[in-house]
Design a protein around this motif. Sequence first.
Motif, PDB file in Angstrom:
ATOM      1  N   TRP A 219       0.576  -1.403   0.037  1.00  0.00           N
ATOM      2  CA  TRP A 219       0.291  -0.182   0.002  1.00  0.00           C
ATOM      3  C   TRP A 219       0.709   1.033  -0.120  1.00  0.00           C
ATOM      4  CZ3 TRP A 219      -5.096  -0.264  -0.828  1.00  0.00           C
ATOM      5  CH2 TRP A 219      -6.017   0.841  -0.420  1.00  0.00           C
ATOM      6  N   ASN A 220       2.182   0.692   0.708  1.00  0.00           N
ATOM      7  CA  ASN A 220       3.051   2.305   1.180  1.00  0.00           C
ATOM      8  C   ASN A 220       4.101   2.230  -0.058  1.00  0.00           C
ATOM      9  OD1 ASN A 220       2.127   4.260   2.875  1.00  0.00           O
ATOM     10  ND2 ASN A 220       1.601   2.297   4.003  1.00  0.00           N
ATOM     11  N   ASN A 221       4.246   1.168  -1.346  1.00  0.00           N
ATOM     12  CA  ASN A 221       5.059   1.372  -2.114  1.00  0.00           C
ATOM     13  C   ASN A 221       4.863   2.380  -3.281  1.00  0.00           C
ATOM     14  OD1 ASN A 221       7.099   0.250  -3.514  1.00  0.00           O
ATOM     15  ND2 ASN A 221       6.456  -1.497  -4.050  1.00  0.00           N
ATOM     16  N   PHE A 222       6.160   3.154  -3.030  1.00  0.00           N
ATOM     17  CA  PHE A 222       6.678   4.120  -3.772  1.00  0.00           C
ATOM     18  C   PHE A 222       7.100   3.963  -5.331  1.00  0.00           C
ATOM     19  CE2 PHE A 222       8.087   8.299  -4.384  1.00  0.00           C
ATOM     20  CZ  PHE A 222       6.796   9.242  -5.098  1.00  0.00           C
ATOM     21  N   ILE A 223       8.515   3.515  -4.837  1.00  0.00           N
ATOM     22  CA  ILE A 223       9.521   3.175  -5.780  1.00  0.00           C
ATOM     23  C   ILE A 223       9.861   2.596  -6.420  1.00  0.00           C
ATOM     24  CG2 ILE A 223      11.099   1.407  -4.299  1.00  0.00           C
ATOM     25  CD1 ILE A 223      13.425   4.484  -4.495  1.00  0.00           C
ATOM     26  N   GLY A 224       8.436   0.663  -5.755  1.00  0.00           N
ATOM     27  CA  GLY A 224       8.729   0.590  -7.102  1.00  0.00           C
ATOM     28  C   GLY A 224       7.370   0.764  -8.159  1.00  0.00           C
ATOM     29  N   PRO A 225       6.052   1.452  -7.842  1.00  0.00           N
ATOM     30  CA  PRO A 225       5.775   1.241  -8.536  1.00  0.00           C
ATOM     31  C   PRO A 225       6.167   2.550  -9.527  1.00  0.00           C
ATOM     32  CG  PRO A 225       3.751   1.446  -6.896  1.00  0.00           C
ATOM     33  CD  PRO A 225       5.629   0.882  -6.951  1.00  0.00           C
ATOM     34  N   GLN A 226       6.967   3.274  -9.155  1.00  0.00           N
ATOM     35  CA  GLN A 226       7.213   4.458  -9.752  1.00  0.00           C
ATOM     36  C   GLN A 226       8.667   4.245 -10.635  1.00  0.00           C
ATOM     37  OE1 GLN A 226       6.486   7.641  -9.046  1.00  0.00           O
ATOM     38  NE2 GLN A 226       7.993   8.977  -9.053  1.00  0.00           N
ATOM     39  N   VAL A 227       9.055   3.441 -10.298  1.00  0.00           N
ATOM     40  CA  VAL A 227      10.308   2.294 -11.177  1.00  0.00           C
ATOM     41  C   VAL A 227       9.561   1.592 -12.517  1.00  0.00           C
ATOM     42  CG1 VAL A 227      11.888   0.884 -11.516  1.00  0.00           C
ATOM     43  CG2 VAL A 227      12.074   3.008  -9.415  1.00  0.00           C
ATOM     44  N   VAL A 228       8.729   0.584 -11.880  1.00  0.00           N
ATOM     45  CA  VAL A 228       8.029  -0.717 -12.860  1.00  0.00           C
ATOM     46  C   VAL A 228       6.764  -0.410 -13.861  1.00  0.00           C
ATOM     47  CG1 VAL A 228       7.292  -2.795 -12.630  1.00  0.00           C
ATOM     48  CG2 VAL A 228       8.589  -1.799 -10.675  1.00  0.00           C
ATOM     49  N   LEU A 229       5.733   0.871 -13.314  1.00  0.00           N
ATOM     50  CA  LEU A 229       5.033   1.448 -13.720  1.00  0.00           C
ATOM     51  C   LEU A 229       5.473   2.288 -14.605  1.00  0.00           C
ATOM     52  CD1 LEU A 229       2.511   0.130 -11.201  1.00  0.00           C
ATOM     53  CD2 LEU A 229       2.722  -1.278 -13.340  1.00  0.00           C
ATOM     54  N   GLN A 230       4.937   2.222 -15.903  1.00  0.00           N
ATOM     55  CA  GLN A 230       4.803   3.443 -16.340  1.00  0.00           C
ATOM     56  C   GLN A 230       3.822   4.450 -16.743  1.00  0.00           C
ATOM     57  OE1 GLN A 230       7.651   1.303 -18.998  1.00  0.00           O
ATOM     58  NE2 GLN A 230       9.453   1.711 -18.195  1.00  0.00           N
ATOM     59  N   SER A 231       2.439   3.980 -17.671  1.00  0.00           N
ATOM     60  CA  SER A 231       1.050   4.224 -17.690  1.00  0.00           C
ATOM     61  C   SER A 231       0.427   4.651 -16.324  1.00  0.00           C
ATOM     62  CB  SER A 231       0.143   2.847 -17.658  1.00  0.00           C
ATOM     63  OG  SER A 231       0.517   1.902 -18.652  1.00  0.00           O
ATOM     64  N   ASP A 232      -0.611   5.994 -16.243  1.00  0.00           N
ATOM     65  CA  ASP A 232      -0.741   6.479 -15.538  1.00  0.00           C
ATOM     66  C   ASP A 232      -1.840   6.176 -14.892  1.00  0.00           C
ATOM     67  OD1 ASP A 232       0.464   8.553 -14.625  1.00  0.00           O
ATOM     68  OD2 ASP A 232      -0.703  10.217 -15.939  1.00  0.00           O
ATOM     69  N   ALA A 233      -2.775   4.795 -15.577  1.00  0.00           N
ATOM     70  CA  ALA A 233      -3.965   4.172 -15.213  1.00  0.00           C
ATOM     71  C   ALA A 233      -3.227   3.064 -14.017  1.00  0.00           C
ATOM     72  CB  ALA A 233      -4.607   3.528 -16.400  1.00  0.00           C
ATOM     73  N   LYS A 234      -2.563   2.436 -14.386  1.00  0.00           N
ATOM     74  CA  LYS A 234      -2.430   1.321 -13.706  1.00  0.00           C
ATOM     75  C   LYS A 234      -1.489   1.693 -12.099  1.00  0.00           C
ATOM     76  CE  LYS A 234      -0.530  -1.917 -17.272  1.00  0.00           C
ATOM     77  NZ  LYS A 234       0.377  -1.953 -18.339  1.00  0.00           N
ATOM     78  N   GLN A 235      -1.049   3.298 -11.799  1.00  0.00           N
ATOM     79  CA  GLN A 235      -0.358   3.254 -10.680  1.00  0.00           C
ATOM     80  C   GLN A 235      -1.573   3.044  -9.413  1.00  0.00           C
ATOM     81  OE1 GLN A 235       2.549   4.084 -10.103  1.00  0.00           O
ATOM     82  NE2 GLN A 235       3.312   4.812 -12.043  1.00  0.00           N
ATOM     83  N   PRO A 236      -1.079   2.838  -8.650  1.00  0.00           N
ATOM     84  CA  PRO A 236      -1.668   2.917  -7.245  1.00  0.00           C
ATOM     85  C   PRO A 236      -1.607   4.191  -6.611  1.00  0.00           C
ATOM     86  CG  PRO A 236       0.898   1.884  -6.506  1.00  0.00           C
ATOM     87  CD  PRO A 236       0.777   2.038  -8.199  1.00  0.00           C
ATOM     88  N   LEU A 237      -2.435   4.038  -5.668  1.00  0.00           N
ATOM     89  CA  LEU A 237      -2.846   5.604  -4.846  1.00  0.00           C
ATOM     90  C   LEU A 237      -1.405   6.297  -4.246  1.00  0.00           C
ATOM     91  CD1 LEU A 237      -5.936   5.042  -2.059  1.00  0.00           C
ATOM     92  CD2 LEU A 237      -5.773   6.833  -3.712  1.00  0.00           C
ATOM     93  N   ALA A 238      -0.848   5.830  -3.726  1.00  0.00           N
ATOM     94  CA  ALA A 238       0.953   6.427  -3.166  1.00  0.00           C
ATOM     95  C   ALA A 238       1.272   6.734  -4.690  1.00  0.00           C
ATOM     96  CB  ALA A 238       1.562   5.035  -2.486  1.00  0.00           C
ATOM     97  N   VAL A 239       1.610   6.637  -5.090  1.00  0.00           N
ATOM     98  CA  VAL A 239       2.027   7.230  -6.725  1.00  0.00           C
ATOM     99  C   VAL A 239       1.153   8.230  -7.420  1.00  0.00           C
ATOM    100  CG1 VAL A 239       2.939   7.187  -9.348  1.00  0.00           C
ATOM    101  CG2 VAL A 239       3.819   5.523  -7.520  1.00  0.00           C
ATOM    102  N   ALA A 240      -0.370   8.070  -7.253  1.00  0.00           N
ATOM    103  CA  ALA A 240      -1.356   8.573  -8.097  1.00  0.00           C
ATOM    104  C   ALA A 240      -1.127   9.881  -7.204  1.00  0.00           C
ATOM    105  CB  ALA A 240      -2.655   8.063  -7.528  1.00  0.00           C
ATOM    106  N   ILE A 241      -1.744   9.894  -5.614  1.00  0.00           N
ATOM    107  CA  ILE A 241      -1.489  10.803  -4.754  1.00  0.00           C
ATOM    108  C   ILE A 241      -0.622  11.399  -5.036  1.00  0.00           C
ATOM    109  CG2 ILE A 241      -1.216  11.941  -2.072  1.00  0.00           C
ATOM    110  CD1 ILE A 241      -3.768   9.416  -2.168  1.00  0.00           C
ATOM    111  N   TYR A 242       0.601  11.007  -4.679  1.00  0.00           N
ATOM    112  CA  TYR A 242       2.292  12.240  -4.593  1.00  0.00           C
ATOM    113  C   TYR A 242       1.852  13.374  -6.335  1.00  0.00           C
ATOM    114  CZ  TYR A 242       6.667  13.637  -6.724  1.00  0.00           C
ATOM    115  OH  TYR A 242       8.184  13.923  -7.130  1.00  0.00           O
ATOM    116  N   GLN A 243       1.624  12.448  -7.650  1.00  0.00           N
ATOM    117  CA  GLN A 243       1.426  12.978  -8.908  1.00  0.00           C
ATOM    118  C   GLN A 243       0.104  14.267  -8.474  1.00  0.00           C
ATOM    119  OE1 GLN A 243       0.031   9.498 -11.515  1.00  0.00           O
ATOM    120  NE2 GLN A 243       2.106   9.776 -12.008  1.00  0.00           N
TER     121      GLN A 243
END
Lengths: 288, 308
Positions: A219-243
């Motif tokens: 739930w709090n993983n930020f660096i993982g999705p930030q590095v691995v996922l590229q499309s915005d639609a796939k991002q979890p909350l941690a990255v989406a709220i940061y954006q």
Amino acid sequence: MSRGPGSSVPLRLAAYAVLAAAAAVVLVPLLYLVTSSFKPAADFFTSMFLPLGDGFLGVRWDALTLEQFRKLGQTDIDLPRAMVNSIFLSSVTSVLATLICAAAGYALTVYRFRARAAADWLVVAALIIPPPLLIAPSYQWLHTLGLLDSYAGLILPAIAPAFGVYLFRQAAKQSIPPAMVEAARVDGASELTIFFGIGLPMLRPMIGAFVIITFLAMWNNFIGPQVVLQSDAKQPLAVAIYQTQTGYYSDYGVLMAATLVAVAPVAVLFLFLQREFLSGLTSGAVKG
Amino acid sequence: MSGAASGPSRAPYALLAPFVILFVVFTLWPLVQSVPLSMSHTFGPGASLHVGWSKFSLALEDPRFYTALRNTLVFTAGSVFIQLPVALALAVALNQPWLRGRTLFRLAFFAPQLVGLVFTAVLARVLFQKQNGLANTLLAEIVGPLNSLAPGVFPSPGAMLETPWLEGLALTTLIVTALWMYAGFNMVFFLAALQNVSRELEEAATIDGAGRWARFRHVTIPAIRPVAAFVVLLSIIGSFQLFEMPYIMLEEGTGPRDKGLTLVTYLYKNGFEAGDLGYATAIGWLLALLLGGVAVAQRVLVRDEAKP
């Protein structure tokens, strides 16, 4: 009320005062998070917590609004979608990681087999690898495997944490009596039946704790999705709220409401499983 | 071997297989790859050129690397010397037998953990804004009355509103935010350890005439030492890897003039903003070596102290 040795009344009062002050410092930011989520945009900066006015306790209660939550679906980032992504990623990861680590920890405790010493050593050695060292090589490797921008690329590396095996090995040592396993074997139960029928139920407290630990970690993983996922639609909350926060659309009221929504499910989960979580968390350290 | 041939002999391997396979593929292999990668210059994730030790010598000559190292060490010192004593003090207070509301206090102190690292950083960034941020608003409210009591001692409310938490004071702000978030977390470990301290031993010490401080020093401290060593090590390891908090809270992830630049932020920015995966990995290895040194030093120290 009896007085303990050497704890005088002034000392006790001082202890209560310090604890209460510390609790206030800890809770004020949370109070701010909650109150500012329910304030109209116009009142965001004019009052610290609730909008001031001439209602009960000097608060304009009728000004409280859900407008910030309504705006959540209208930001340039799809927060409801991110919430679904987070729930999916965290649930799948926590269930799989718990099963895999429980099976491995159980195997290392219950069986004597040739590769056991090596596997034991591997688990402990893996604890000292600092995750940041693996960020860049993992990124390259996931690129080679074609797993970038996929949930598999995020989940597969997260479901075999060595510290989980370590925790379950400790738990199995304490809670699974070898005689019970032997008795089941004599009764003709298969090894898998013994694992699911005796092993897992005996490990229940650690399972509860580890499900939460891994759920929270994803739930709090930020660096993982930030590095691995590229499309915005796939991002979890941690990255989406940061954006949301860094985007040109920076509306503090909406940001606070979004954060509150992101935190709420985890808080509820925790309140239900608090005891197991805390005992599981400290078991590795205290009982060693 | 007992029973059916397919019994105990194959079962442990079957149960271990999912972990071992995933671990080898997604942890061990990247770890092996990190060695050649730290000696490469990359062109995107697919192409690279061998450059020997040059990424390591680059780090050792890079002033920003030293800034990041210094900030990381200061932050770590803040965790160990400020946050952990606070956590221990809270645990000792909560462990008093006469205390009421223990569960509520414990829940309150632990509550920041429920918010989580990323969302704490998002919240802290709002709280520590100049002018409108809650931290400065509250400070201004407090210094107002203090100024009328003792003029000239405290800054004016107007000056308080300008406290540059996320700029000049970035490192302090990170320490404060981590204190808020992790003091209660570490308290839980200390509290669990304190609850394991033998009551008989404490009572025996009391009967022998030991005062409060002597009891704490000679009974409690030795009893919680193993857990304390564990918490210190965990805290150092975690502090060395500080990333999300500064990256989310500070401008550019570093704060102005790199005031809040940390080792892992620098690693990330090199790898994924500048695209130099080789340099990022070299920094990762330097971090791993530092942590390895800390772990060894801690082992030696704890062992020495444990000797009578």
